[in-house]
Scaffold this motif. Structure first.
Motif, PDB file in Angstrom:
ATOM      1  N   ALA A  71      19.880  64.952 -91.928  1.00 16.40           N
ATOM      2  CA  ALA A  71      20.281  66.115 -91.253  1.00 16.40           C
ATOM      3  C   ALA A  71      21.671  66.532 -91.255  1.00 16.40           C
ATOM      4  N   VAL A  72      22.524  65.512 -91.804  1.00 15.38           N
ATOM      5  CA  VAL A  72      24.223  65.588 -91.927  1.00 15.38           C
ATOM      6  C   VAL A  72      24.015  66.004 -93.185  1.00 15.38           C
ATOM      7  N   LEU A  73      23.454  65.799 -94.164  1.00 11.49           N
ATOM      8  CA  LEU A  73      23.397  66.120 -95.445  1.00 11.49           C
ATOM      9  C   LEU A  73      22.932  67.521 -95.887  1.00 11.49           C
ATOM     10  N   ILE A  74      21.903  67.922 -95.101  1.00 13.37           N
ATOM     11  CA  ILE A  74      21.671  69.177 -94.913  1.00 13.37           C
ATOM     12  C   ILE A  74      22.580  70.264 -94.103  1.00 13.37           C
ATOM     13  N   ILE A  75      23.120  69.971 -93.353  1.00 13.31           N
ATOM     14  CA  ILE A  75      23.990  70.853 -92.284  1.00 13.31           C
ATOM     15  C   ILE A  75      25.309  70.792 -93.374  1.00 13.31           C
ATOM     16  N   ASP A  76      25.670  69.702 -94.145  1.00 16.19           N
ATOM     17  CA  ASP A  76      26.807  69.865 -95.011  1.00 16.19           C
ATOM     18  C   ASP A  76      26.654  71.079 -96.060  1.00 16.19           C
ATOM     19  N   ALA A  77      25.503  70.783 -96.572  1.00 12.95           N
ATOM     20  CA  ALA A  77      25.023  71.616 -97.735  1.00 12.95           C
ATOM     21  C   ALA A  77      25.067  73.203 -97.321  1.00 12.95           C
ATOM     22  N   GLU A  83      13.766  76.770-101.181  1.00 14.05           N
ATOM     23  CA  GLU A  83      13.449  76.201-102.488  1.00 14.05           C
ATOM     24  C   GLU A  83      14.853  75.835-103.213  1.00 14.05           C
ATOM     25  N   ASP A  84      15.679  76.580-103.138  1.00 14.80           N
ATOM     26  CA  ASP A  84      17.048  76.382-103.734  1.00 14.80           C
ATOM     27  C   ASP A  84      17.763  75.070-102.992  1.00 14.80           C
ATOM     28  N   LEU A  85      17.738  74.891-101.971  1.00 20.61           N
ATOM     29  CA  LEU A  85      18.207  73.841-101.064  1.00 20.61           C
ATOM     30  C   LEU A  85      17.777  72.674-101.512  1.00 20.61           C
ATOM     31  N   ALA A  86      16.387  72.762-101.623  1.00 16.07           N
ATOM     32  CA  ALA A  86      15.662  71.375-101.828  1.00 16.07           C
ATOM     33  C   ALA A  86      16.039  70.793-103.280  1.00 16.07           C
ATOM     34  N   ASP A  87      16.177  72.026-104.316  1.00 15.51           N
ATOM     35  CA  ASP A  87      16.525  71.595-105.563  1.00 15.51           C
ATOM     36  C   ASP A  87      18.155  71.177-105.741  1.00 15.51           C
ATOM     37  N   VAL A  88      18.981  71.662-104.836  1.00 16.25           N
ATOM     38  CA  VAL A  88      20.147  71.122-104.847  1.00 16.25           C
ATOM     39  C   VAL A  88      20.384  69.705-104.258  1.00 16.25           C
ATOM     40  N   LEU A  89      19.539  69.410-103.211  1.00 17.65           N
ATOM     41  CA  LEU A  89      19.623  68.289-102.528  1.00 17.65           C
ATOM     42  C   LEU A  89      18.889  67.198-103.143  1.00 17.65           C
ATOM     43  N   LEU A 117      15.424  66.795-102.832  1.00 19.37           N
ATOM     44  CA  LEU A 117      14.591  66.507-101.686  1.00 19.37           C
ATOM     45  C   LEU A 117      13.272  67.137-102.049  1.00 19.37           C
ATOM     46  N   HIS A 118      12.257  66.382-101.517  1.00 26.42           N
ATOM     47  CA  HIS A 118      10.754  66.973-101.560  1.00 26.42           C
ATOM     48  C   HIS A 118      11.073  68.040-100.540  1.00 26.42           C
ATOM     49  N   PRO A 119      10.428  69.173-100.774  1.00 27.52           N
ATOM     50  CA  PRO A 119      10.375  70.430 -99.983  1.00 27.52           C
ATOM     51  C   PRO A 119       9.772  70.191 -98.489  1.00 27.52           C
ATOM     52  N   LYS A 120       8.722  69.126 -98.521  1.00 26.63           N
ATOM     53  CA  LYS A 120       8.087  68.880 -97.429  1.00 26.63           C
ATOM     54  C   LYS A 120       9.035  68.009 -96.423  1.00 26.63           C
ATOM     55  N   GLN A 121       9.863  67.336 -97.013  1.00 25.22           N
ATOM     56  CA  GLN A 121      10.710  66.272 -96.294  1.00 25.22           C
ATOM     57  C   GLN A 121      11.939  67.202 -95.642  1.00 25.22           C
ATOM     58  N   LEU A 122      12.395  68.354 -96.508  1.00 25.28           N
ATOM     59  CA  LEU A 122      13.468  69.221 -96.090  1.00 25.28           C
ATOM     60  C   LEU A 122      12.864  69.993 -95.030  1.00 25.28           C
ATOM     61  N   ARG A 123      11.642  70.390 -94.900  1.00 19.75           N
ATOM     62  CA  ARG A 123      11.128  71.453 -94.051  1.00 19.75           C
ATOM     63  C   ARG A 123      10.882  70.590 -92.809  1.00 19.75           C
ATOM     64  N   ARG A 124      10.613  69.145 -92.845  1.00 20.12           N
ATOM     65  CA  ARG A 124      10.405  68.582 -91.547  1.00 20.12           C
ATOM     66  C   ARG A 124      12.009  68.342 -90.588  1.00 20.12           C
ATOM     67  N   THR A 125      12.785  68.226 -91.533  1.00 22.40           N
ATOM     68  CA  THR A 125      14.208  68.063 -90.847  1.00 22.40           C
ATOM     69  C   THR A 125      14.798  69.239 -90.346  1.00 22.40           C
ATOM     70  N   SER A 171       1.248  90.758-109.463  1.00 20.30           N
ATOM     71  CA  SER A 171       1.578  89.425-108.921  1.00 20.30           C
ATOM     72  C   SER A 171       1.636  89.472-107.095  1.00 20.30           C
ATOM     73  N   ARG A 172       0.750  88.633-106.662  1.00 14.29           N
ATOM     74  CA  ARG A 172       0.769  88.604-105.211  1.00 14.29           C
ATOM     75  C   ARG A 172       2.208  88.240-104.375  1.00 14.29           C
ATOM     76  N   PRO A 173       2.538  88.794-103.483  1.00 13.71           N
ATOM     77  CA  PRO A 173       3.815  88.445-102.788  1.00 13.71           C
ATOM     78  C   PRO A 173       3.918  86.862-102.319  1.00 13.71           C
ATOM     79  N   HIS A 174       4.801  86.374-102.633  1.00 10.31           N
ATOM     80  CA  HIS A 174       5.043  84.991-102.055  1.00 10.31           C
ATOM     81  C   HIS A 174       5.903  84.959-100.820  1.00 10.31           C
ATOM     82  N   LEU A 175       5.708  83.907-100.080  1.00 11.94           N
ATOM     83  CA  LEU A 175       6.393  83.633 -98.705  1.00 11.94           C
ATOM     84  C   LEU A 175       7.469  82.848 -99.105  1.00 11.94           C
ATOM     85  N   TYR A 176       8.642  83.538 -98.781  1.00 11.29           N
ATOM     86  CA  TYR A 176       9.993  82.655 -99.131  1.00 11.29           C
ATOM     87  C   TYR A 176      10.512  82.299 -97.759  1.00 11.29           C
ATOM     88  N   ALA A 177      11.135  81.198 -97.472  1.00 12.85           N
ATOM     89  CA  ALA A 177      11.964  80.901 -96.291  1.00 12.85           C
ATOM     90  C   ALA A 177      13.349  80.706 -96.651  1.00 12.85           C
TER      91      ALA A 177
END
Length: 178
Positions: free
Chosen positions: A44-50, A62-68, A70-78, A113-119
């Motif tokens: 959580a400290v790593l994510i908040i710092d980023a 997606e960009d945050l997961a790439d920069v850190l 991290l697996h997207p599922k792990q990022l979403r949980r935190t 192309s179908r619209p995608h859901l981005y968070a």
């Protein structure tokens, strides 16, 4: 955002979220995924710092997961825990997917192309400071109740000057009693 708020958020992250966020599920559950086996201390400290370091206010998950890295599922949980704690805001938007560069052959039907859901997520500085003030107030109140419930008055002696204080004076200073 001002430098003071960024420093405050980083201090809040290090003081309250340096442990495992989210906490591990109970061991009684039979199944354990690979993500549950990963060490989550300080995530959580790593994510908040980023999020605080990024100059843009909203960051795509997606960009945050790439920069850190991290697996997207792990990022979403935190992030879910941080959203529940009202430190981070998260919004979901439907956007069109980027166009495919392939050229269609003669007679081939081009599919839209179908619209995608981005968070997207960002730090909610105002709410984070309010939640932290409330959390500190509740901690101080619980500590004060614990001290008041103690039967005997405890005295503390300063080893340098020899001055004596009651524990109640140190827990709840006079300038906060008003």
């Amino acid at each position: 955002m001002s430098v003071e708020y960024i420093r405050l958020i980083k201090l809040i992250a290090r003081s309250f979220y340096s442990g495992e966020v989210p906490p591990r599920p109970p061991a009684s559950s039979g199944r354990c995924s690979g993500i549950d086996k990963v060490d989550r201390r300080g995530l959580a400290v790593l994510i908040i710092d980023a999020l605080a370091r990024d100059k843009r206010s909203w960051v795509k998950e997606e960009d945050l997961a790439d920069v850190l890295k991290l697996h997207p599922k792990q990022l979403r949980r935190t992030l879910r825990v941080l959203v529940d704690e009202q430190i981070v805001r998260r919004e979901e938007l439907r956007e069109k997917a980027p166009p495919k560069p392939e050229k269609p052959e003669d007679g081939a039907v081009v599919q839209e192309s179908r619209p995608h859901l981005y968070a997207y997520c960002c730090i909610d500085y105002g709410k984070a400071t309010d939640v932290t003030r409330l959390r500190l107030h509740l901690m101080r109140k619980a500590l004060q109740e614990t001290v008041e419930d103690s039967k005997a008055e405890q005295l503390l002696i300063c080893p340098k000057c020899g001055k004596t204080w009651a524990l109640k004076q140190l827990v709840y200073p006079t300038f906060l009693r008003a």
